[in-house]
Design a protein around this motif. Sequence first.
Motif, mmCIF file in Angstrom:
data_model
loop_
_atom_site.group_PDB
_atom_site.id
_atom_site.type_symbol
_atom_site.label_atom_id
_atom_site.label_comp_id
_atom_site.label_asym_id
_atom_site.label_seq_id
_atom_site.Cartn_x
_atom_site.Cartn_y
_atom_site.Cartn_z
ATOM 1 N N ASP A 145 24.273 19.222 7.265
ATOM 2 C CA ASP A 145 23.843 19.109 9.241
ATOM 3 C C ASP A 145 23.715 17.844 9.191
ATOM 4 O OD1 ASP A 145 23.802 21.988 9.244
ATOM 5 O OD2 ASP A 145 21.738 22.334 8.242
ATOM 6 N N LYS A 149 26.500 16.049 13.762
ATOM 7 C CA LYS A 149 25.852 16.021 15.081
ATOM 8 C C LYS A 149 25.798 14.463 14.765
ATOM 9 C CE LYS A 149 23.025 17.132 18.477
ATOM 10 N NZ LYS A 149 21.193 17.670 18.785
ATOM 11 N N GLN A 157 25.834 23.997 21.913
ATOM 12 C CA GLN A 157 23.955 24.228 21.582
ATOM 13 C C GLN A 157 23.957 25.473 22.458
ATOM 14 O OE1 GLN A 157 21.870 22.288 19.457
ATOM 15 N NE2 GLN A 157 24.595 21.889 18.328
ATOM 16 N N LYS A 158 24.954 26.769 23.197
ATOM 17 C CA LYS A 158 24.720 27.310 23.854
ATOM 18 C C LYS A 158 23.810 27.810 23.151
ATOM 19 C CE LYS A 158 29.603 29.202 24.244
ATOM 20 N NZ LYS A 158 30.114 29.325 24.459
ATOM 21 N N TYR A 159 24.529 28.504 21.991
ATOM 22 C CA TYR A 159 23.701 29.906 21.187
ATOM 23 C C TYR A 159 22.190 29.299 20.848
ATOM 24 C CZ TYR A 159 27.905 31.032 21.576
ATOM 25 O OH TYR A 159 29.752 31.863 22.161
ATOM 26 N N GLN A 160 22.485 28.221 20.353
ATOM 27 C CA GLN A 160 20.822 28.224 20.692
ATOM 28 C C GLN A 160 19.401 27.772 20.978
ATOM 29 O OE1 GLN A 160 23.211 26.628 19.244
ATOM 30 N NE2 GLN A 160 23.468 25.200 17.161
ATOM 31 N N THR A 161 20.311 27.952 22.198
ATOM 32 C CA THR A 161 19.454 27.404 23.363
ATOM 33 C C THR A 161 19.103 29.542 24.483
ATOM 34 O OG1 THR A 161 20.721 25.661 24.635
ATOM 35 C CG2 THR A 161 18.911 27.402 26.037
ATOM 36 N N GLN A 162 20.197 29.708 23.778
ATOM 37 C CA GLN A 162 19.598 32.075 24.143
ATOM 38 C C GLN A 162 18.730 32.069 23.035
ATOM 39 O OE1 GLN A 162 22.972 33.737 22.822
ATOM 40 N NE2 GLN A 162 21.237 35.947 24.360
ATOM 41 N N ALA A 163 18.585 31.257 21.807
ATOM 42 C CA ALA A 163 18.030 31.730 20.550
ATOM 43 C C ALA A 163 16.706 31.411 21.356
ATOM 44 C CB ALA A 163 18.160 31.185 19.970
ATOM 45 N N ARG A 164 16.472 29.631 22.206
ATOM 46 C CA ARG A 164 15.265 29.518 22.545
ATOM 47 C C ARG A 164 14.235 29.907 23.012
ATOM 48 N NH1 ARG A 164 16.569 24.781 24.052
ATOM 49 N NH2 ARG A 164 17.046 24.035 22.420
ATOM 50 N N THR A 188 25.989 25.153 27.505
ATOM 51 C CA THR A 188 25.945 24.217 26.577
ATOM 52 C C THR A 188 24.366 23.293 27.069
ATOM 53 O OG1 THR A 188 28.243 24.397 26.368
ATOM 54 C CG2 THR A 188 26.888 22.569 25.409
ATOM 55 N N GLU A 189 23.275 23.636 26.118
ATOM 56 C CA GLU A 189 22.816 22.030 25.847
ATOM 57 C C GLU A 189 23.750 21.125 25.774
ATOM 58 O OE1 GLU A 189 19.447 21.037 23.638
ATOM 59 O OE2 GLU A 189 18.727 22.152 24.828
#
Length: 550
Positions: A145, A149, A157-164, A188-189
């Motif tokens: 971690d 990055k 980061q697209k799945y993190q964006t969806q979770a947000r 994708t963020e």
Amino acid sequence: MQAKVLKVHPQDDVIVALTDLKKGETIIFENETYLLQDHVAAKHKFAAKDFAVGDLVTMYGVLVGKAMQPIPRGGLISTANLKHAASEYSSRTKQYTWTPPDVSKWQNRTFNGYLRSDGKVGTANYWLFVPTVFCENRNLDIIKDALTKELGYGKSQKYQTQARQLVELYQQSKSAEVIAQTDFKLYTEQFETKRVFENIDGIKFLTHQGGCGGTRQDSEILSKLLVGYMDHPNVAGVTILSLGCQHLQFDQMQQHIRERNPNFDKPVYFFEQQSSQSEEQLLGDAIKQTFVGLIEANKQIRQPAPLSKLVLGVKCGGSDGFSGISANPALGYAADLVVALGGSVLLAEFPELNGVEQELVDRSVDDETANKFIRLMKGYSAQAQAVGSGFDANPSPGNIKDGLITDAIKSAGAAKKGGTAPVVDVLDYTEPVRKPGLSLVCTPGNDVEATTGKAGSGANVIVFTTGLGTPTGNPVCPVVKISTNTKLAQRMADIIDLDTGDIITGEATIESKGEEILEFCLKVASGEIIPKAVQLGQDDFIPWKRGVSL
């Protein structure tokens, strides 16, 4: 026009459907007429003659099953009427003669790789983090971690964006029904992904569940496997984290390094938690020392290397009834090209060589090589049978549904990816590749365990054929995915690199696709193409504990 059926070998008494065939349909093939007694889906087979109970069935020119019920000419071959059967095998029965393919067009070709001091050539340049025991996995996760990055190796980061977005809807007191019906666009963020170290392809973490708590043999095998990855030509340096009290000790790994490669000179940084002042100190020191090592490793650049430095691992998984007809023979032709150019090829998955053992024995260059294969194969088979799960239990429900109804059928098609070259060596699990040419490597058929083992033996490119689709990759060795059929290539385009479905439709030949595979591998080896498995971060790593795994 696409042919409807195919007989793989002149001696076969089953015929493969290349497209869906209907009950009552008349098939004319090789001056013979067949009236279909059943619906035969593409990839499945029908009988080329009448079979009585107990009759033996041949495909790929080898025994693949025994009829358990009467099967009429034109009748569907299925698990309901066919049971696995395979020929016995023994010592070499003949001297093998091989005619290599013409490789004149590649004779002066090179690829751009990382030249190591011991003469090996990497197709990538990674830094490796290795835990000696599962207790250190969490610390590796923290380091991952912290570094990936920041150093420019972060993923989408697209799945993190969806979770947000889901959290925001929930905080707005939206109901579960509203959230379930909301259409999220996965984008994708954007964030800075430029590498800090241009010549380092990534930082990889070999988390595992071993090192302690099992048998001492488990720890020894794990040590040899981890050392194989440390010694891998795609690895520039290694950071090792140890708890301290586990079975797998650092001095054991050092001994295995000396045994495997007396000329090993890569930087290896070792940190032991029980000898440190705190976890914070352990992680801080490991990160700082690794960063310094990365500065030096970044000075290495790609340079031209002869094609004889290729070590091609060949693998199949999520296989279907077309695997042994399109992708595997094409990959086998590419493997023969590599051998003819002085390179090395690794064929593994011993449970998926069941029924073709005698062919491989007879292709062995000497009795010593043949006898080692026989010993490992018989030992593996006996171990599986001892727990009531012989090689005949190998085909998965997906394999069977798509035409691979016995292990011998699956194995005969799977072996095609190894080509036709002589067998120059047989490697037990974790043993390194030693000779140019085709070597057999003792691994399970399990996708990740086999891929893990092949990389551990030194494969610097792995080509993986699939008829059903699989996301398997490897942390240090690029894995190229090849589909056996075009429908799969279109449906799972995000994981497939090449399609051999045009062999089935008659638009391409095994030889032309084999050449295409080799050209693609050369671009991968030079870093010009990044395979989908690498792009998606499919860094699968599962050590085999030498238990029964098919």
